[in-house]
Structures are given as C-alpha cells and as structure tokens.
Design an enzyme around this catalytic site. Structure first.
Site, PDB file in Angstrom:
ATOM      1  N   GLU A  64       0.816  -1.215   0.000  1.00  0.00           N
ATOM      2  CA  GLU A  64       0.000   0.000   0.000  1.00  0.00           C
ATOM      3  C   GLU A  64       0.853   1.270   0.000  1.00  0.00           C
ATOM      4  O   GLU A  64       0.489   2.269  -0.624  1.00  0.00           O
ATOM      5  CB  GLU A  64      -0.916   0.000   1.231  1.00  0.00           C
ATOM      6  CG  GLU A  64      -2.009   1.034   1.166  1.00  0.00           C
ATOM      7  CD  GLU A  64      -3.046   0.853   2.272  1.00  0.00           C
ATOM      8  OE1 GLU A  64      -3.965   1.666   2.335  1.00  0.00           O
ATOM      9  OE2 GLU A  64      -2.923  -0.100   3.074  1.00  0.00           O
ATOM     10  N   ASP A  65       2.002   1.237   0.686  1.00  0.00           N
ATOM     11  CA  ASP A  65       2.761   2.480   0.914  1.00  0.00           C
ATOM     12  C   ASP A  65       4.113   2.554   0.212  1.00  0.00           C
ATOM     13  O   ASP A  65       4.808   3.562   0.327  1.00  0.00           O
ATOM     14  CB  ASP A  65       2.990   2.681   2.421  1.00  0.00           C
ATOM     15  CG  ASP A  65       1.687   2.907   3.180  1.00  0.00           C
ATOM     16  OD1 ASP A  65       0.679   3.240   2.536  1.00  0.00           O
ATOM     17  OD2 ASP A  65       1.678   2.727   4.409  1.00  0.00           O
TER      18      ASP A  65
END
Length: 488
Positions: A64-65
């Site tokens: 996600e990051d």
C-alpha cells in the site's frame, strides 16, 4: 516460542526487506516508519502467531505504501504470506471507501465491522489488523487532537468489538481503555480514580476472602491459582450506563479468579465457594457448559460474605484462561503443530465446534507449505456462521439469520417499510415473499402507500423482530376499524 521464531532467517530477511522498502519514510512522530511494522510483527509473535503471520505483519504496509508488489512478496516469502498481505491491503482500501466515522449511523458502524470480517477471509488477516491498530493506539499522542479522537472513536466502535468477537480479552481491554482516554479524558480519569479508591478500600477484605477460599481448596487437595481481576475503566463506563450510574449496582468491580487443572475441578470449586458464602440468586452463570458465542468459557458466581460484602468469582481451567486472554491467537499457538501433524498423518483432531474452522485454515496452510494447491477463496472466516449477509441496492450490508425471507429483511430496514410491502426483487428479479435469502443477495423491497399489513405475513417471516412489529401493526389496524374497546 517467540524468541525461537524471531531468530529465524525468514523473519530476519523480512525485516531487512521491509526496512529497505520503507527507507526514507517517517511516522508523524518523526521516527523512521519501519518502527511501526516491526512493532506489529513483535506483537504477533508475543501472541504466539505462526511465522507466516509474523512476516506478513512486518510487510503489511509495503504494497500500500511503497513500490513493492504482491508478486515480489510471493516470490520472496511464498503464497501464504502474499495472501495475508493482500488481505490486510484490501481491508485498508475498504476502510478508505467508508465515510468518516463521526457521520456513521449505528447500522453503518456495524457494516464496517462486517466489512472487516468479510474482507479478512483468513482469520490471521484480522489478527494482523488488530496488532496494527494496537500499535497505532499506543503511539496516538503524536497525532493531532482531531485525528486522535477519530481513531479512538473508531477503535471503540469497530476494533475493540472485533477483538471481543475473537475473544481476545486482554487486547479488547487495552484498546478500549486507551481509546476511551482520548474520546472522553475527563470521564476516564474520574472512573480510574473511583476504581483505585474502591480497590484500596476493599483490599483487606479481599485478602481475607482469598485466604479463606485458598484454605478450603487446599484441604480438598485441589491444585489451583487464585488472583484478583480489576474491572477496566471502559467496562465500568458501559456497566454504569446500564445501571443508571449507580456504582453500588456494580458487583464485579473487583473479582477473584480461580484457575484449576480441569473442568471437574471447576465445578468442585464452585460448590466449595457456595459452601463458604451465600450465592446471589440469578448471578450464577455457566459458560463452561454453554460457552459464549466467541468461545469464552468460565464459571461466574456472585456471593455474599458473612460481613455482607458482595464478591464475584470466575472459575476456569488454564486453557480456558489462556483462551479468555488471547482468544483465537491462543488457539493458533496450541493447535498449529498438532493440526499440521494431523494433516500429514491423515488423523482428524477433535476440536471444540467453535474452533473447527481453525483446523481447516491451518491444514490448508500446511498444504501450502508443502507446495500443494489450495483454493484460498474457500478459507472463509466463520465468526458469523449462523448468519447471512444481504445487501440493499445502495450497498448497505444487512445481517439476518439463516433462512430469513424478504419480509424479515424489510422489517429489519424499518417497520414502516415492512408494513407497506407489495413485493421484492432479489438480484434484480421479482421474487416470491417465501423465497429464502442467501448471503450476497441484493434485495430491493417494493412498497405502496395503499398496502397494509396482513395476518398471513406471520407465515412469511422467521425473525422475532418482524413478528413483533407485524403483531403491533395488526393490533393498530384492528383498533382503527372497531375502536380500542371492541377488540376481542
């Protein structure tokens, strides 16, 4: 177990991988971001989770990051880890799509809890998410007051109840108390002081009772541990709300907990305690014979001592206590090796009914470790085994018991909707009101202002809520026609 796993080469490799992926990223506190995923991993290890879960914990934010892909995680750490990371990522995206927690209606808050459950098709996904939330709570002071309150409120509404569903009692208490201290700091401090003051005043009396019980159990040669359990601040807050803020109605502010070796000893201890003190009528609860829905087992009794002091006792075995503290995480700890072994030997382990789905999950994990194919979509979380989940056309999730019919759904939406039903569409098609609903159905209720409730509808429902509402509406209809004094 934790130390042994921490030294494994796979976990060291995962920590290095995550550190490199998050390089240059900072938390709101200014600390390197890697501190967070490492803390999540360490919590999972403390809970006794398996190696794949711990690795997924340290990698849970990479997809996600950072620029890391699921395919890379699969190549480096295997399909099970990639599956878990993907599950956590999906939960994150699902939550981002929900509205701000402050604007939720109660049903929508419950929808988010169900959404977490539905998204986390492997129980370990939810346990990783809980470890993630726990560390975020412990470091909440670094955020702005507005964000602190939002995260704390969401925790009380969603994540603490989720921990409770998983019977992770120790986690539920810590999460609830931290969150409550941010949601209502003044009330938190007030209740904390009440607990401390009451416990200090009761300390001498409880010590005497503890000694009396210990002496009686020792005479019967029962192997036991006895200790005190202090009620958490948030639990007291909820209890006081039930009793109109009357602290004298709260009997379990401090309880004594007796832990024994086996179930037979549980009932022996209960009998001995009742021979020493007078049990209060209606305050004896047998969660051993009939466990709570989340699997919690214990005997509870509230007694009155000769000096008129009211004391609650909880009596359980060591395994029950471990499960009450760590819930399903404890089940993984105790069952992982023997479940894996049962898969290899072909022998079925006889687990309690509420844990059977864990064996399916872990036997599938064992197959994956052996390089065999597993349909991961079939690994469904069984927290709501007795329920179905259907959708409104707008996408709201409504839970109903298995066997529910369209009218049950209509009355669950609102009694006024139910009272004017002329038909229903299930998945876009007109359907009979006797059609049993299935999980995943999209149900649209068709209504008309000219339609009124019918007695025959009582044969087209199964929920007590719908039955009660229909009877009320029928009664009002009769009154409007013949008058209140002419009903038979």
């Amino acid at each position: 177990m934790s130390k042994k796993i921490i030294q494994s080469e796979r976990i060291k490799k995962a920590v290095d991988f995550a550190t490199k992926a998050h390089e240059g990223q900072k938390r709101k506190s200014g600390e390197p971001y890697i501190i967070h995923p490492k803390a999540v991993m360490e919590t999972l290890l403390e809970w006794g989770m398996d190696e794949d879960t711990a690795i997924a914990g340290v990698l849970h934010d990479t997809v996600e990051d950072t620029g890391v892909t699921l395919e890379e995680i699969k190549q480096e750490f295997g399909e099970p880890v990639a599956f878990l990371v993907d599950g956590v990522t999906k939960i994150g995206k699902a939550r981002q799509g929900m509205r701000d927690i402050d604007t939720y209606l109660p049903v929508t808050r419950d929808n988010l809890l169900r959404l977490l459950v539905a998204t986390g098709s492997d129980i370990r996904v939810l346990i990783i998410k809980l470890a993630d939330r726990l560390h975020n709570l412990r470091t909440l002071s670094a955020l702005s007051p507005e964000k602190q309150k939002k995260i704390a409120k969401e925790t009380l509404e969603i994540f603490a109840p989720l921990a409770d569903r998983l019977n992770m009692g120790k986690l539920r208490v810590e999460m609830s108390d931290i969150a409550f201290s941010y949601v209502d700091p003044r009330r938190y401090e007030e209740l904390k002081k009440i607990i401390e003051t009451r416990n200090q005043s009761a300390e001498k009396a409880l010590k005497k009772i503890k000694n009396e019980v210990s002496e009686a159990l020792s005479k019967e040669k029962i192997n036991f541990e006895i200790n005190g359990r202090v009620k958490s601040v948030y639990s007291l807050h909820k209890k006081l709300a039930k009793y109109n803020q009357n602290i004298n109605e709260v009997y379990d502010l401090t309880a004594l907990r007796v832990i024994v070796d086996d179930i037979t000893s549980c009932y022996l201890v209960l009998g001995l305690i009742h021979s020493l003190y007078t049990p209060m009528t209606g305050r004896i609860k047998d969660y051993v014979a009939v466990p709570k829905q989340n699997g919690y087992q214990s005997l509870h009794t509230t007694v009155i001592t000769p000096d008129k002091r009211i004391v609650e006792f909880q009596i359980r075995t060591k395994d029950m206590h471990e499960y009450a503290e760590r819930g399903l995480a404890a089940s993984f700890y105790y069952n992982e090796q023997k479940l894996t072994e049962s898969y290899k030997t072909g022998k079925i382990q006889h687990l309690p009914t509420n844990l059977l789905w864990i064996s399916e999950l872990q036997m599938a994990a064992a197959k994956l470790r052996d390089g065999q194919q597993v349909d991961l979509k079939k690994l469904k979380l069984n927290l709501f085994a007795d329920k179905i989940f259907v959708y409104t056309p707008k996408g709201d999730i409504i839970d109903l018991p298995v066997g529910a019919l369209p009218l049950d759904f209509a009355y669950r939406l609102h009694s006024e909707v139910g009272g004017h039903v002329i038909g229903a569409k299930i998945n876009g098609k007109l359907s009979n009101l006797n059609t049993k609903l299935k999980s995943g159905d999209v149900v649209e209720i068709l209504t008309s202002k000219n339609q009124t409730v019918r007695a025959s509808w009582l044969d087209k429902i199964i929920t007590p809520h719908a039955r009660a509402k229909i009877k009320q509406q029928l009664s009002r209809t009769i009154e409007s026609i013949v008058g209140p004094n002419k009903k038979k």
